[in-house]
Design a protein around this motif. Structure first.
Motif, mmCIF file in Angstrom:
data_model
loop_
_atom_site.group_PDB
_atom_site.id
_atom_site.type_symbol
_atom_site.label_atom_id
_atom_site.label_comp_id
_atom_site.label_asym_id
_atom_site.label_seq_id
_atom_site.Cartn_x
_atom_site.Cartn_y
_atom_site.Cartn_z
ATOM 1 N N PRO D 71 45.236 50.665 44.391
ATOM 2 C CA PRO D 71 45.360 49.249 43.988
ATOM 3 C C PRO D 71 43.979 48.613 44.017
ATOM 4 C CG PRO D 71 46.001 49.512 46.278
ATOM 5 C CD PRO D 71 45.514 50.863 45.807
ATOM 6 N N ARG D 72 43.430 48.279 42.875
ATOM 7 C CA ARG D 72 42.061 47.749 42.811
ATOM 8 C C ARG D 72 42.057 46.294 42.371
ATOM 9 N NH1 ARG D 72 38.336 51.697 42.711
ATOM 10 N NH2 ARG D 72 37.016 50.060 43.569
ATOM 11 N N MET D 73 41.052 45.568 42.836
ATOM 12 C CA MET D 73 40.961 44.164 42.458
ATOM 13 C C MET D 73 40.798 44.023 40.947
ATOM 14 S SD MET D 73 38.361 41.169 43.725
ATOM 15 C CE MET D 73 36.910 41.837 42.891
ATOM 16 N N SER D 74 39.967 44.866 40.348
ATOM 17 C CA SER D 74 39.667 44.734 38.923
ATOM 18 C C SER D 74 40.389 45.800 38.106
ATOM 19 C CB SER D 74 38.154 44.874 38.707
ATOM 20 O OG SER D 74 37.885 45.100 37.330
ATOM 21 N N PRO D 75 40.903 45.418 36.935
ATOM 22 C CA PRO D 75 41.553 46.417 36.079
ATOM 23 C C PRO D 75 40.561 47.401 35.477
ATOM 24 C CG PRO D 75 41.487 44.273 34.981
ATOM 25 C CD PRO D 75 40.988 44.060 36.381
ATOM 26 N N TYR D 76 39.253 47.140 35.638
ATOM 27 C CA TYR D 76 38.264 47.984 34.974
ATOM 28 C C TYR D 76 37.592 48.967 35.923
ATOM 29 C CZ TYR D 76 39.180 44.307 31.683
ATOM 30 O OH TYR D 76 39.829 43.421 30.870
ATOM 31 N N GLN D 79 41.219 53.572 38.904
ATOM 32 C CA GLN D 79 42.568 53.279 39.419
ATOM 33 C C GLN D 79 43.223 54.502 40.054
ATOM 34 O OE1 GLN D 79 44.107 49.889 38.487
ATOM 35 N NE2 GLN D 79 41.932 49.482 38.157
ATOM 36 N N MET D 105 52.567 52.793 45.344
ATOM 37 C CA MET D 105 52.503 51.349 45.130
ATOM 38 C C MET D 105 53.407 50.869 44.006
ATOM 39 S SD MET D 105 48.637 50.975 43.702
ATOM 40 C CE MET D 105 48.337 51.104 41.942
ATOM 41 N N ASP D 106 54.307 51.713 43.560
ATOM 42 C CA ASP D 106 55.185 51.325 42.454
ATOM 43 C C ASP D 106 56.542 51.973 42.730
ATOM 44 O OD1 ASP D 106 56.507 51.015 39.985
ATOM 45 O OD2 ASP D 106 54.662 51.286 38.829
ATOM 46 N N ARG D 125 48.426 45.321 50.429
ATOM 47 C CA ARG D 125 48.848 44.403 49.366
ATOM 48 C C ARG D 125 50.352 44.484 49.136
ATOM 49 N NH1 ARG D 125 44.250 46.686 48.473
ATOM 50 N NH2 ARG D 125 42.440 45.626 47.550
#
Lengths: 285, 285, 285, 285
Positions: D71-76, D79, D105-106, D125
């Motif tokens: 889980p990363r803050m930025s989509p770029y 991942q 996480m899903d 998170r």
């Protein structure tokens, strides 16, 4: 600029142990094994203070803490014995040999407190009180500077600089005593911030003391968090003690965070076992 | 117990407007429209202070703020002009008619500051400084008590009780100036806590002042947050101003949160438009 | 880099009002007067939802909020009616004409929720849930993205970027709903952070919605803090309502923060009086 | 009520050691000496993962951590390798014998991750993501439940209850990984909350793991804070490692908090020396 005196005094120590030792009576803070400062929250009477001081000494403690002037939330709770408390502390030092750490919280009393104390404590509420820091800096005694409960490291080190800037007094111990977070009062009064211990050791040569009593507010948490403080690299602990036979309800302040002398004895023994040899390579003072 | 004087004085007011008005010169705080206190962070010179004070008066402001004694993080930054600053404030009051709010931060200077000031300000760093609160309580002047940036409401009201407990002085304004949170310095120096405004009005009859300057640390945020403070029910604002022609880099403290007189004028006009009539049903003092 | 899609879409808007309007049914968010979204915490039944929705419409509200899937602290409290709740919301929309805002909290249900809702709400607990943000981004519906209660602005805007990055959907509203601070649960569940409103308007063209219900946790505080949110520049409010005759103890969630329809009516009237004309110069959508 | 399953399972353990051991392969968590989980932040390749895993095993580590879904803050930013990462972890387990801890996480991937992992990690998170907790609870694998960075103990234990409530799975480790405070990013990314260790041991039989890597965000702070965690009574540590020859700038996530294998070896040796015998009186599993 911001940290002139403290920075200029750094070079000579950086190749040493990283911590500049402070001599207080027979004790060296920041050299050799960690020191243990312990004692009552407040000086309530000569007998109470002596009983606890003897227990501290017998348990292996190095210094006595005890408040004569107490900054309290409410004007209607015990505010300390004032100068009479200082006299008691001095008598107890004569009887036990333990140097005394006690708080000063008013510029008008710095000189008086300095006549009795071996170490002047600046409390959390006064960490950003410039006039007090200036007077304390002029008093020429070692200082225990507690961190404000929402103070940054930058603010804390500048508070130390206020002290150092007056007469070049470098005998300043930084005391972490818990910070205020969203977790306030859920399971712990404050959260002891042990990250700050290596962070301070990276930034300054001042010794770091950890206060697990205020840092937790719960006597049961004091031994594990005290040990944790030393494991994180602290140069000493400051701990509140209540006498063996005293009811917690009868203590005039911080009744639930004081540990019993028997618990202190075990804690100091654990400290000596695990951390006693930690700094034997430190230069003797 | 904890809130003896403040609670005992409550009954006579609770059926009135809920806020007990405080008379300062021609101004009534807590009755009628919200008051606007504005002025420089620090008194730097007579000319600078007069220029800003005239701008405050012309913009419709009610009182002048300005620091003569400044509690600063670093010992090497401007610490205020001290008593000379107080003299300047008094002269500027003579010229503008604006009552003066200024900080006192040392027990030894309370009497002196009280000779010049119309309102004694106790700053955030001293909210939990009992000796100072006690001396301020004895001085017999209206008090502006700023909230410590990590103080609970219980602690804040007890600080007010320290003041009230000395001589029964109830002329205390509570000033919210931003709290310290995880968001520190990301987009705002502090977070202005406006929840505390109705919370205080539920618990006490003391007027509540909001300080959007320290509460944001950013001049651009002062107008929206100032208006928000009044919308939340505050009895007034306290705002930092810098002179129209002054470079921000030349200001000796809080350079980035001071608003220009033209912005103040617009802000006060907006306040008067939206909140001017808010309390017309309040009992005249 | 970090904010690619949101930044690249910025230029065309920066000379306009600064906020890019979002069209939802007959409502334009970010253009014209602030919008009011109101409704029950949770959809409990058709009758309860319809009663509240009619009250919202009659009070002048623009959209209906209501939870069908509820993220609860305890597994033993009401978790929402699920898809049945969505069906109720859709029927109530047919009867009242109010567009529906409802939360989705599981990637497996995004498609289902998107079939019923006019706006997909991502809750605070899921603000940093990338798989959910990605699915929501693909759904092609306007999004209400609540701020995590300890999220920085940088994290929040990146969460919006996750949504925007999928299909270029820019119809994202940012919703401030209170942050967690040391003041937790003393006088207020959270502290509503209104500093963030101008901070967001500086950084992005996305409209900002303020939630005084979660931001305070206390029905009495909702009107003053709702007005404060608009005074700070918010583009709308989202408010929890409980039916006039319902006992608070009978409400299945957030019982103490819902306001009564009569209070909502007064609040919306105050909003219209003070902020109704705030954006008349905004370009029509 | 709130903690039904976890409370009802408590009586049989309270006269034992206070911690209910969890068996994972050859490892017992909560019985005997503290366990050490270590490994890369993210699985980047088979070679990178194997090299670090062998270093962990050789240093005396008990389990391997490594993220396949990040889980990363930025989509770029990176991942994670997803299912390919899981396959790598399984192959590395075959080669080293180390059980695997990896994050899910899903809800849609719980079954897949459970096919590969020995322990399912729920990240900070997602600590309050009920659908995920429910699916994890059904998967029948031991769980490492990280604390949200602004979560109370009550919320955390209720999250564990979500897991336990599905099928009675009590094999849940609670992982403290630092909380978000006003001190964010000044000298440390988060503040490791060690007060919570004894607080949890008072309230539950679930083992407590401390994560000094995320709890500090600084490789230099990991050894002192790791030792502090064990001194506070934690049942184990989870630590991020980067390979000896890798440039920090080349690591795909958390580059500055990973420690080198040589540092890990020294840390584990220190742990064994001081805390290895801490629980020898615990009942063997």
């Amino acid at each position: 600029m911001g940290m002139k005196v403290l920075r200029e005094s750094w070079p000579e120590w950086k190749d040493n142990t990283g911590v500049r030792p402070i001599r207080i009576g027979q004790v060296s803070v920041g050299a050799g094994p960690p020191i243990i400062i312990a004692g009552p929250c407040a000086v309530e009477s000569f007998d109470q203070t002596l009983e606890i001081a003897e227990a501290v000494r017998d348990a292996g403690g190095d210094m006595l803490r005890g408040g004569a002037f107490k900054p309290r939330m409410s004007p209607y709770t015990f505010q300390g014995l004032g100068e009479k408390g200082l006299e008691i502390l001095a008598k107890v030092r004569d009887r036990t040999g333990l140097p005394i750490v006690t708080e000063v919280m008013d510029t008008r009393y710095v000189e008086t407190v300095a006549q009795y104390a071996d170490v002047l404590q600046v409390g959390s509420r006064n960490m950003q009180n410039p006039p007090l820091l200036i007077e304390v800096g002029k008093a020429g005694k070692p200082v225990l500077l507690k961190r404000g409960w929402a103070a940054t490291v930058e603010e804390w080190l500048h508070a130390a600089e206020y002290v150092a800037a007056q007469e070049g007094n470098l005998d300043i111990m930084l005391c972490e005593r818990g910070i205020r977070t969203f977790a306030r009062d859920e399971y712990s009064r404050n959260i002891l911030d042990l990250n700050v211990v290596p962070a301070l050791h990276k930034r300054t040569f001042l010794p770091v003391i950890v206060d697990p009593s205020h840092g937790t507010g719960d006597a049961d948490f004091v031994p594990p968090l005290g040990l944790a403080g030393l494991a994180a690299g602290a140069d000493g602990l400051i701990i509140e003690v209540i006498a063996e036979g005293t009811e917690r309800g009868d203590v005039k302040c911080d009744a639930y965070q004081g540990i019993r002398p028997s618990v202190l004895r075990k804690l100091i023994a654990d400290c000596r076992q695990h951390f006693g040899q930690r700094k034997t390579d430190a230069a003797p003072v």
